[in-house]
Each structure stands twice: as C-alpha cells, then as structure tokens.
Scaffold this motif. Structure first.
Motif, PDB file in Angstrom:
ATOM      1  N   GLU A   1       1.409  -3.027  -1.260  1.00 27.32           N
ATOM      2  CA  GLU A   1       2.723  -3.661  -1.142  1.00 27.32           C
ATOM      3  C   GLU A   1       3.867  -2.691  -1.397  1.00 27.32           C
ATOM      4  OE1 GLU A   1       2.524  -8.032  -2.744  1.00 27.32           O
ATOM      5  OE2 GLU A   1       1.554  -6.742  -4.218  1.00 27.32           O
TER       6      GLU A   1
ATOM      7  N   GLN B   1       5.693  -0.891   0.368  1.00 25.98           N
ATOM      8  CA  GLN B   1       6.853  -0.976   1.256  1.00 25.98           C
ATOM      9  C   GLN B   1       7.464  -2.366   1.304  1.00 25.98           C
ATOM     10  OE1 GLN B   1       7.932   1.933   2.529  1.00 25.98           O
ATOM     11  NE2 GLN B   1       6.192   2.809   1.413  1.00 25.98           N
ATOM     12  N   ASP B   2       6.950  -3.268   0.499  1.00 23.98           N
ATOM     13  CA  ASP B   2       7.436  -4.646   0.516  1.00 23.98           C
ATOM     14  C   ASP B   2       8.791  -4.737  -0.177  1.00 23.98           C
ATOM     15  OD1 ASP B   2       5.751  -7.572   0.795  1.00 23.98           O
ATOM     16  OD2 ASP B   2       7.633  -7.579  -0.311  1.00 23.98           O
ATOM     17  N   GLU B   3       9.681  -5.545   0.381  1.00 20.00           N
ATOM     18  CA  GLU B   3      11.020  -5.696  -0.201  1.00 20.00           C
ATOM     19  C   GLU B   3      10.991  -6.412  -1.547  1.00 20.00           C
ATOM     20  OE1 GLU B   3      13.257  -7.622   2.883  1.00 20.00           O
ATOM     21  OE2 GLU B   3      13.886  -5.733   3.742  1.00 20.00           O
ATOM     22  N   THR B   4       9.868  -7.076  -1.842  1.00 21.23           N
ATOM     23  CA  THR B   4       9.746  -7.774  -3.124  1.00 21.23           C
ATOM     24  C   THR B   4       8.999  -6.924  -4.153  1.00 21.23           C
ATOM     25  OG1 THR B   4       7.641  -8.829  -2.521  1.00 21.23           O
ATOM     26  CG2 THR B   4       9.661  -9.965  -1.881  1.00 21.23           C
TER      27      THR B   4
ATOM     28  N   ARG C   1       4.158 -14.003  -5.814  1.00 20.63           N
ATOM     29  CA  ARG C   1       5.341 -13.319  -6.348  1.00 20.63           C
ATOM     30  C   ARG C   1       6.205 -14.315  -7.105  1.00 20.63           C
ATOM     31  NH1 ARG C   1       5.756 -12.170  -0.231  1.00 20.63           N
ATOM     32  NH2 ARG C   1       4.738 -10.158   0.078  1.00 20.63           N
TER      33      ARG C   1
ATOM     34  N   ARG D   1       1.338 -13.877  -0.554  1.00 19.01           N
ATOM     35  CA  ARG D   1       0.672 -13.239   0.574  1.00 19.01           C
ATOM     36  C   ARG D   1      -0.732 -12.850   0.135  1.00 19.01           C
ATOM     37  NH1 ARG D   1       2.117  -6.969   1.601  1.00 19.01           N
ATOM     38  NH2 ARG D   1       0.143  -7.229   2.698  1.00 19.01           N
TER      39      ARG D   1
END
Length: 355
Positions: free
Chosen positions: A309, A311-314, A274, A265
């Motif tokens: 990032e 709050q990103d799930e990764t 990632r 991203r």
C-alpha cells in the motif's frame, strides 16, 4: 490520442496505436493497458459477431465518459439516490428525497441520481446542480434529463443499464433508496446481492419510506418470511441495510458509518480496514472476542500501511488487518458498526474522504 466522439480513420488509428506503444513502457498503468490491448487483439483474431463488437465498443465508450467525468471528483464521497421516475413533486416521497439530498450535501457529500424525473429530480434539486451528478439512460420514454442537471457537464448519457449501474455503485459511498417500480426493486436487490457477496462496499444502504409508510417495511417482511426464515440468506444479512421513515435517522446512518471506519481493501488474502483514527488495544481485543467467527485464521490486529500500500493515498491512516472468511458480510457490517463506537471520531472535513 483520438477522441471516441467520432470514428477515426485507419491512418489516424495506426498513428495513435504506434504512439501508445512507444509510450507504453513509461506509462504508470502500463501492465493493465497492455492487458486491455491484448484482450482487444485476441478478440479481433477470434470469430465473434458484429453485434458483439457493437456491444463492446459502446460499453467502452460508456466507460470512457464515466471515468473521465468522475476522475476530478474521486476524493469526494458520494451518495446515490434511487427511486421512481414517476413520483410527483407534491408527494411526501419527493419532498423527502429533496430534503435528504440537501442534508447529505450539507454534510459534504455529492449526490448521484439516474438524471431523470421523479425521485431522481428531487435528489438533484435538493443537492443543487453544483453537488449533483446525473447518470441518464437512453430510453424511448420516461428518461429525459431533469431540468436541474440538464446541460451540466456532470450529466452522462449511457447506452447500457449495466455500465450506468456500474458507475452508480462504483462511485458511491452510500446508497439511499426511495419507493419505486421494477427499476428501483432491481437496484435494491442488486445492492443487497453485491453487498452480501462482497462485490460492493462496505457502504451504508438506507431504505427510506415516507412518514408512516410501509413500502420498505413490507419489502423487509417479505425478505424475512421468504428468504431469512427459509435459510436462503444469513440471519445477519439484515445488517446490510437500514429502513427508516425519518430523515434524521437516514442521514445519521450514513455519517455514523464513517465515524471511525474509512474504507477497506484486500491485500492478498488479508482484509485491510482503514480507520480515520486509532482505536485502543483493549478495543481490538474486544473485536477479537466478538467477531472471531468471521476469521479464517489468526486474529484481528492493528497495523500501519502494508508494503503493498506504499503508493496508497491513505498510507498514513491506522489499520486493522484480518483474514476474513469473505462469506459473512452481514457480520462484517456488524463489526464496522462496533468499530464506529470506538475511538475518537475525526473532525468533519470539507472532503470527507481521500480514496
């Protein structure tokens, strides 16, 4: 709020809007919801035709159905299969599409097709109804839902090709194209255009011929002769896709793409890649030596999740960060292939991705 399945009365609409406005400050995506509402209000106060409103409302209805159906499956990787609706079950192409879908479903992917006959039915058949989506289009011919996906809640009927194609690509983590007509050619070129311009992907795109077939190889020769050799595309753009008549190669092209690479991203003007597993410092230096031509400035650097990032799930995945020139996408695909030869691949998961 009122369902879009019927036209609400004015009183009901006023009540729903008042309820939404009251809740808006506490909603997670309040800024984007506010922006969408403001856009509708701006259009309502402008001079556009009735047909414009019909296109807008039908498009929103298409997207509402798509978003709701795909949301529960957002953490599962999916492969979109394109190909002719006219391919008969006794043909090698049909059998290969079914076997390909069976292969990727066993690897943990779900399969998306246009929901019709031919190659689309073969894809749903091979994956099985449980692992299938059908994204059908309302046409006067050739596009009734196939019996595999008919009646399944994961079958969506779209009014417009552009909203249907939006979801076929937006939800996809890989593309497989089998021989087909104008529609398949359109889908192939749109995949290439969006990949080449960075509007889609990076994802693996596999063009699959029947054993000994030359449908895609002849297509690739045309691309080479009339586009690449005349300087109309970049020399590296053939890295955007794989052509094969071997299903083992086709499935491997998809799984290999996600061996170490996970997703990417942009955060501001930085491209964040990632990774499923960390790579050595020496490998990062190798990437800098071999791919410095795609950098606007600086170097490719290892990183943890950036503050944006949080709050990103990764968030727990290791990253590479670079100032990519956003032009040489073929080279970026080459770099991802190099990254996938580094590190130690993560074990196969039931759900191959947390998006």
């Amino acid at each position: 709020m009122t369902s879009s399945s019927h036209f609400p009365s004015l009183d009901s609409l006023q009540s729903d809007l008042a309820d939404l406005i009251e809740k808006l400050p506490d909603l997670k995506h309040r800024q984007l919801i506010q922006y969408a509402l403001a856009t509708i209000i701006n259009l309502a106060n402008s001079d556009i035709d009735r047909l414009d409103w019909k296109i807008l409302s039908a498009s929103l209805a298409d997207m509402e159905r798509g978003f709701k159906i795909f949301y529960p499956y957002r953490h599962v990787r999916k492969v979109t299969i394109f190909g002719s609706a006219r391919t008969a079950p006794e043909t090698p192409e049909y059998r290969m599409a079914a076997e390909f879908a069976r292969c990727v479903a066993q690897l943990g992917f779900m399969v998306m097709t246009g929901g019709g006959g031919g190659i689309m039915q073969a894809g749903n058949e091979g994956a099985g109804q449980e692992n299938s989506f059908g994204l059908n289009i309302q046409l006067p011919f050739e596009q009734e839902a196939n019996p595999v996906i008919e009646g399944d809640p994961k079958l969506i009927h779209f009014k417009y090709f552009f909203t249907r194609k939006l979801f076929l690509l937006r939800e996809s983590d890989a593309i497989a194209l089998f021989p087909g007509g104008f529609g398949t050619q359109d889908e192939a070129f749109e995949c290439m255009t969006l990949s080449q311009t960075g509007k889609f992907g990076p994802v693996p795109v596999v063009l699959i011929d029947r054993p000994g077939g030359d449908y895609w190889r002849a297509w690739s020769e045309y691309i080479d002769q009339h586009l690449r050799q005349q300087g109309l595309i970049s020399p590296e753009d053939d890295s955007l896709y794989t052509i094969t008549d071997n299903l083992e190669v086709a499935c491997d092209a998809i799984t290999r793409f996600y061996r170490v690479y996970h997703s990417s991203r942009y955060v501001g003007d930085k491209l964040v890649i990632r990774l499923k597993t960390d790579i050595a410092d020496a490998d990062v230096e190798l990437l800098n030596d071999n791919f410095n031509d795609i950098l606007v400035k600086g170097k490719i650097e290892k990183s943890q999740a950036l503050p944006q990032e949080a709050q990103d799930e990764t968030v727990d995945l290791p990253r590479l960060v670079l100032y990519f020139n956003q032009r040489d996408l073929g080279r970026l695909y080459q770099m991802i292939a190099t990254i996938n030869q580094m590190g130690t691949p993560s074990p196969v998961e039931a759900h191959p991705e947390r998006k």
